[in-house]
Write a protein that holds these residues in place. Structure first.
Motif, mmCIF file in Angstrom:
data_model
loop_
_atom_site.group_PDB
_atom_site.id
_atom_site.type_symbol
_atom_site.label_atom_id
_atom_site.label_comp_id
_atom_site.label_asym_id
_atom_site.label_seq_id
_atom_site.Cartn_x
_atom_site.Cartn_y
_atom_site.Cartn_z
ATOM 1 N N ILE A 152 -5.902 1.474 2.705
ATOM 2 C CA ILE A 152 -5.354 2.968 2.365
ATOM 3 C C ILE A 152 -4.706 3.645 3.805
ATOM 4 N N SER A 158 -9.551 10.416 -2.009
ATOM 5 C CA SER A 158 -9.534 9.089 -1.187
ATOM 6 C C SER A 158 -10.626 8.148 -1.868
ATOM 7 N N ARG A 159 -11.727 8.606 -2.016
ATOM 8 C CA ARG A 159 -12.916 7.730 -2.642
ATOM 9 C C ARG A 159 -12.805 7.425 -4.051
ATOM 10 N N ALA A 187 -11.034 -1.532 1.317
ATOM 11 C CA ALA A 187 -9.901 -0.732 0.526
ATOM 12 C C ALA A 187 -9.632 0.584 1.538
ATOM 13 N N HIS A 188 -10.674 0.811 2.451
ATOM 14 C CA HIS A 188 -10.408 1.939 3.274
ATOM 15 C C HIS A 188 -9.310 1.514 4.299
ATOM 16 N N VAL A 192 -17.228 4.917 4.983
ATOM 17 C CA VAL A 192 -17.703 4.831 3.449
ATOM 18 C C VAL A 192 -19.211 4.681 3.548
ATOM 19 N N SER A 234 0.882 -1.137 0.080
ATOM 20 C CA SER A 234 -0.079 0.010 -0.105
ATOM 21 C C SER A 234 0.765 1.278 -0.049
ATOM 22 N N ASP A 246 -14.147 1.687 9.694
ATOM 23 C CA ASP A 246 -13.874 1.925 8.140
ATOM 24 C C ASP A 246 -15.121 1.669 7.379
ATOM 25 N N SER A 282 -11.121 -1.165 -5.630
ATOM 26 C CA SER A 282 -12.357 -1.990 -5.221
ATOM 27 C C SER A 282 -12.926 -2.372 -6.694
ATOM 28 N N ILE A 312 -10.476 4.521 -3.562
ATOM 29 C CA ILE A 312 -11.033 3.359 -3.257
ATOM 30 C C ILE A 312 -11.943 2.651 -4.361
ATOM 31 N N ALA A 365 -15.360 -1.672 -0.208
ATOM 32 C CA ALA A 365 -15.012 -0.340 0.323
ATOM 33 C C ALA A 365 -14.326 -0.393 1.364
#
Length: 323
Positions: A273, A31-32, A269-270, A287, A9, A283, A39, A35, A266
């Motif tokens: 990150i 950031s989204r 993935a969060h 999201v 990462s 987390d 994803s 993600i 998500a």
């Protein structure tokens, strides 16, 4: 596993650092988008013009050194302009395939709700099946393939609401707000120039993204956190079962099973990150708004009382017990 996630990462910091050189503020949008990329989920961005939506998406494509196509949706756009068409060659007497701009890695569908439903629906097969059919032939799309669409608020002139089937195929819907006063000052100082603006450099190879997706699949998520995700989604459909009286009679349709799947993905993935090898309830909560806001259909009563889907999600998150 923790060490593996930490190492795989590291490129996230390179991407965000590179985008920060070009984009001022909009940390959540960046950031989204990352993600969604990790994803393998499409993202819908909503906001008034001028909030750097298009710039952020094109900068992200440059930072990961991948194919990029910008499609400007207009009222006269045709499905063939999107996916391609068959062209008759008079010399050979045969039809040849001319592929459309959808054959790329990152697709920016700019102002997607300015085109009629027929054109919007042309994206459905590409988004869901990762393939396009032209005539009698079906063509697989390259991997990674991501549709990042921008739309203007539906109250604006000349917009067509997206069909529910297409909206549900977007993993996240992100609402973009105006920058803060300090960010506005920095934008003015950096951008109010006639010279060429700075562009991001390629810092990540697309193969790194595909490898990161495999790592995300291995991130640990506890059964209690999985149950927490299911409870949140089920509460959008049956608030009475969970004793959330405040929103009873305000939701026409709740989130589909895609909401459950995407909330899980998500959240993983969060965590990735954040360089973590496990998912926490935080987390999921981080999201939840972006995953669910476009999957909840309100009743007329809720609309009359000017209740937003964010209010429904807030009530659910405050009532569902956190593991």
């Amino acid at each position: 596993m923790t060490e593996k996630v930490r190492e795989s990462s590291l490129f996230i910091d390179d991407i965000t650092e590179e985008l920060d050189r070009v984009i001022i503020g909009q940390k959540q949008m960046i950031s989204r988008l990352i993600i969604g990329l990790l994803s393998d989920g499409h993202v819908l961005l909503e906001g008034v013009p001028g909030l750097a939506k298009t710039l952020t998406i094109s900068s992200l494509a440059k930072a990961i050194n991948t194919g990029f196509q910008r499609i400007q949706f207009t009222p006269d756009l045709l499905p063939a302009d999107l996916v391609g068409t068959l062209i008759f060659n008079q010399r050979t007497g045969e039809f040849t395939v001319k592929k459309g701009p959808v054959f790329s890695n990152i697709i920016l569908a700019d102002e997607i709700n300015r085109s009629p439903a027929k054109v919007q629906s042309a994206l459905l097969e590409a988004m869901q099946e990762r393939q396009v059919t032209i005539g009698e032939r079906t063509f697989p799309l390259d991997d990674p393939f991501l549709v990042l669409a921008t739309q203007n608020p539906v109250e604006q002139e000349g917009t067509y609401p997206l069909p529910e089937a297409q909206v549900d195929r977007f993993m996240m819907k992100i609402k973009i707000d105006y920058p803060s006063e300090s960010e506005e000052m920095e934008i003015m100082r950096r951008m109010a120039r006639t010279t060429k603006k700075e562009t991001p450099k390629a810092v990540v190879h697309p193969q790194t993204i595909l490898e990161a997706r495999n790592t995300i699949n291995e991130i640990y998520i506890d059964k209690k956190v999985e149950q927490y995700i299911v409870n949140i989604v089920m509460a959008t459909r049956s608030s009475a079962k969970y004793g959330i009286k405040k929103i009873q009679g305000l939701v026409e349709y709740g989130a589909s099973p895609r909401g459950t799947i995407n909330l899980n993905l998500a959240a993983r993935a969060h965590a990735f990150i954040q360089h973590r090898a496990y998912v926490t309830p935080e987390d999921v909560r981080a999201v939840a708004y972006d995953i669910l806001r476009h999957r909840i259909v309100l009743t007329y009563e809720a609309e009359a009382e000017e209740i937003q889907t964010e209010d429904i999600i807030e009530s659910i998150l405050s009532h569902i017990q956190v593991p």
